[in-house]
Design a protein around this motif. Structure first.
Motif, PDB file in Angstrom:
ATOM      1  N   VAL A  66       0.834  -1.204   0.000  1.00 23.32           N
ATOM      2  CA  VAL A  66       0.000   0.000   0.000  1.00 23.32           C
ATOM      3  C   VAL A  66       0.869   1.254   0.000  1.00 23.32           C
ATOM      4  CG1 VAL A  66      -1.811   1.263   1.230  1.00 23.32           C
ATOM      5  CG2 VAL A  66      -1.837  -1.235   1.216  1.00 23.32           C
ATOM      6  N   SER A  67       1.891   1.251   0.841  1.00 22.56           N
ATOM      7  CA  SER A  67       2.779   2.408   0.948  1.00 22.56           C
ATOM      8  C   SER A  67       3.464   2.722  -0.382  1.00 22.56           C
ATOM      9  CB  SER A  67       3.831   2.149   2.033  1.00 22.56           C
ATOM     10  OG  SER A  67       4.697   3.244   2.163  1.00 22.56           O
ATOM     11  N   GLU A  68       3.931   1.691  -1.054  1.00 20.04           N
ATOM     12  CA  GLU A  68       4.614   1.878  -2.334  1.00 20.04           C
ATOM     13  C   GLU A  68       3.652   2.424  -3.389  1.00 20.04           C
ATOM     14  OE1 GLU A  68       7.659   1.964  -5.097  1.00 20.04           O
ATOM     15  OE2 GLU A  68       7.787   1.636  -2.927  1.00 20.04           O
ATOM     16  N   ALA A  69       2.418   1.883  -3.402  1.00 19.39           N
ATOM     17  CA  ALA A  69       1.439   2.304  -4.407  1.00 19.39           C
ATOM     18  C   ALA A  69       1.000   3.750  -4.207  1.00 19.39           C
ATOM     19  CB  ALA A  69       0.228   1.378  -4.363  1.00 19.39           C
ATOM     20  N   LEU A  70       1.050   4.229  -2.965  1.00 23.64           N
ATOM     21  CA  LEU A  70       0.562   5.581  -2.663  1.00 23.64           C
ATOM     22  C   LEU A  70       1.692   6.566  -2.357  1.00 23.64           C
ATOM     23  CD1 LEU A  70      -2.529   4.684  -0.403  1.00 23.64           C
ATOM     24  CD2 LEU A  70      -2.506   5.182  -2.861  1.00 23.64           C
ATOM     25  N   LYS A  71       2.925   6.205  -2.683  1.00 25.82           N
ATOM     26  CA  LYS A  71       4.071   7.045  -2.313  1.00 25.82           C
ATOM     27  C   LYS A  71       4.051   8.420  -2.969  1.00 25.82           C
ATOM     28  CE  LYS A  71       7.230   5.155  -5.829  1.00 25.82           C
ATOM     29  NZ  LYS A  71       8.498   4.412  -6.032  1.00 25.82           N
ATOM     30  N   ASN A  72       3.375   8.535  -4.109  1.00 26.20           N
ATOM     31  CA  ASN A  72       3.309   9.833  -4.788  1.00 26.20           C
ATOM     32  C   ASN A  72       2.029  10.609  -4.463  1.00 26.20           C
ATOM     33  OD1 ASN A  72       5.813   9.468  -6.099  1.00 26.20           O
ATOM     34  ND2 ASN A  72       4.834   8.204  -7.674  1.00 26.20           N
ATOM     35  N   GLU A  73       1.230  10.061  -3.521  1.00 28.11           N
ATOM     36  CA  GLU A  73      -0.028  10.702  -3.129  1.00 28.11           C
ATOM     37  C   GLU A  73       0.155  11.379  -1.766  1.00 28.11           C
ATOM     38  OE1 GLU A  73      -2.556  10.661  -5.190  1.00 28.11           O
ATOM     39  OE2 GLU A  73      -1.909   9.096  -6.576  1.00 28.11           O
ATOM     40  N   PRO A  74      -0.569  12.471  -1.505  1.00 25.99           N
ATOM     41  CA  PRO A  74      -0.471  13.147  -0.196  1.00 25.99           C
ATOM     42  C   PRO A  74      -1.329  12.439   0.860  1.00 25.99           C
ATOM     43  CG  PRO A  74      -2.001  14.326  -1.590  1.00 25.99           C
ATOM     44  CD  PRO A  74      -1.473  13.189  -2.431  1.00 25.99           C
ATOM     45  N   ILE A  75      -1.092  11.138   1.016  1.00 23.08           N
ATOM     46  CA  ILE A  75      -1.919  10.301   1.887  1.00 23.08           C
ATOM     47  C   ILE A  75      -1.016   9.569   2.887  1.00 23.08           C
ATOM     48  CG2 ILE A  75      -3.540   8.355   1.984  1.00 23.08           C
ATOM     49  CD1 ILE A  75      -4.260   9.018  -0.962  1.00 23.08           C
ATOM     50  N   LYS A  76      -1.349   9.673   4.172  1.00 19.54           N
ATOM     51  CA  LYS A  76      -0.602   8.933   5.189  1.00 19.54           C
ATOM     52  C   LYS A  76      -1.035   7.465   5.156  1.00 19.54           C
ATOM     53  CE  LYS A  76      -0.712  13.010   8.217  1.00 19.54           C
ATOM     54  NZ  LYS A  76      -1.794  13.736   7.485  1.00 19.54           N
ATOM     55  N   VAL A  77      -0.078   6.559   5.287  1.00 23.56           N
ATOM     56  CA  VAL A  77      -0.372   5.129   5.259  1.00 23.56           C
ATOM     57  C   VAL A  77       0.062   4.502   6.582  1.00 23.56           C
ATOM     58  CG1 VAL A  77       0.030   2.934   4.090  1.00 23.56           C
ATOM     59  CG2 VAL A  77      -0.063   5.057   2.758  1.00 23.56           C
ATOM     60  N   TYR A  78      -0.875   3.806   7.235  1.00 24.62           N
ATOM     61  CA  TYR A  78      -0.587   3.119   8.490  1.00 24.62           C
ATOM     62  C   TYR A  78      -0.989   1.654   8.374  1.00 24.62           C
ATOM     63  CZ  TYR A  78      -0.660   7.980  10.135  1.00 24.62           C
ATOM     64  OH  TYR A  78      -0.432   9.326  10.288  1.00 24.62           O
TER      65      TYR A  78
END
Length: 384
Positions: A66-78
């Motif tokens: 999930v973190s890798e897929a959203l690394k270019n988004e301004p979204i925190k991943v937990y």
């Protein structure tokens, strides 16, 4: 001001439909948090589309994906269950929609209530397992619990404007599931595929099996006791195959109110998200001419033993509903994995209810221990 929504279980049936409602009303709602247990592909797609502040993947092993897929988004991943309990407390969250399946929804809902967040409740197991603790905490924190289940939403809507008028009886309607009218002998040959074919509702696998065994309706009875502050003697179940009348409230003067509509979960979801305002929509409208007759019949608790066991748990109180829920989650999983038969499910649940120690006034810690012990015992029963 837009209402900022945290959706616990955004990849499931309720979660995905809630996002449809939010998408149709961008001026009223925005997504603040999305969470999922395992379904990373859908969670990633939802995050990219709705741009929440944060996402949580409960299965920590999938964090990297999930973190890798959203690394270019301004979204925190937990990741992890602790993150679920924490993210619901964010100051930027106005309303928490608890759409997780089963016992896993209890602690995030509890922490959200402790943080003073209003709840749109689609996780009935929270109230089944810890209804007294949840309702007491909500009262202390002045938190609204808005029901999302179609039956409880119906009751809630019927009670609007009637809060000072005592209720004589509540009738929870029930489609009867795919095996309405079947004999015990016919149920011996039920397959997983048969049980997953619900006639009226499109739901996840676990809830669909609960609907086939009528355990879902049993849970709804227990939930209704706590949501509406009623004794078990004032709650009954009536089978209504068309699923048009979603539930009925009878008052002390004998008059009755029923909430009606097509079987579409987006209606109660939208009502809970928008409460106290009804929001205009373009959902299909109910036409009486398409339903010239509406049928009703009593449930068969001898054939569908889970409903009878739910009545027993509701009357016993204490940690018995917690035992009922934990045992049910284990046997449903075993049935879906084709380890036990359809009729073995209620038989094993009943044995678990007899074997686990009963506590009349359990604490939250007691319920956590009861849940673990019941799962251990029930798992052994499914293997013997």
């Amino acid at each position: 001001m837009k209402k900022r929504i945290a959706i616990l279980g955004s990849t499931g049936s309720i979660g995905t439909q809630a996002l449809e409602v939010i998408k149709q009303n961008p001026e009223k709602f925005e997504v603040e948090v999305l969470t999922a247990n395992n379904n990373v592909d859908i969670l990633i797609a939802q995050a990219k589309q709705f741009q929440p502040n944060a996402v949580v993947i409960a299965n920590a092993e999938k964090y990297q994906t999930v973190s890798e897929a959203l690394k270019n988004e301004p979204i925190k991943v937990y990741a992890g269950t602790d993150a679920l309990n924490q993210v619901v407390q964010m100051e930027t969250v106005d309303l928490v929609l608890t759409a997780m399946v089963g016992y896993s929804g209890l602690m995030p809902t509890y922490h959200a209530i402790k943080a003073g967040k209003n709840i749109a409740l689609a996780n009935k197991e929270t109230m089944v397992v810890a209804g007294e603790i949840i309702t007491k905490t909500a009262h202390e924190k002045k938190v609204e619990i808005l029901p999302v289940d179609s039956e409880h939403s119906a009751i809630f809507q019927c009670l609007v404007g009637e809060f000072f008028n005592p209720v004589e009886k509540i009738y929870l309607t029930c489609s009867g599931g795919p095996f309405r009218g079947k004999t015990e002998n016919e149920l011996r040959h039920v397959t997983v595929e048969n049980a997953l074919a619900h006639p009226n509702w499109d739901m996840g696998a676990k809830i669909t099996i609960d609907s086939a065994t009528l355990m879902n309706k049993g849970f709804e009875m227990i939930e209704a006791c706590w949501l509406f502050g009623l004794p078990s003697s004032k709650i009954d179940v009536i089978v209504h195959p068309q699923s048009v009348i979603h539930s009925i409230v009878q008052f002390e003067d004998g008059s009755m109110k029923a909430q009606m509509g097509l079987p579409d979960m987006k209606l109660p979801i939208q009502y809970a998200l928008g409460f106290p305002t009804r929001i205009k929509n373009d959902f299909p409208r109910f036409n009486f001419l398409n339903y010239p007759t509406l049928d009703f019949e009593p449930p068969n608790t001898k054939i569908f033993r889970n409903l009878a066991l739910s009545f027993e748990a509701m009357k016993s109180g204490g940690n018995m509903p917690c035992i009922l829920n934990a045992a049910n989650e284990v046997v449903v999983e075993a049935f879906l994995n084709k380890k036990i038969s359809f009729l073995q499910m209620p038989a094993i649940i009943e044995k678990a209810m007899q074997k686990v120690n009963f506590l009349e006034k359990p604490t939250l810690e007691d319920l956590i221990q009861t849940n673990a012990e019941t799962r251990r015992i029930t798992t052994l029963l499914t293997e013997n």
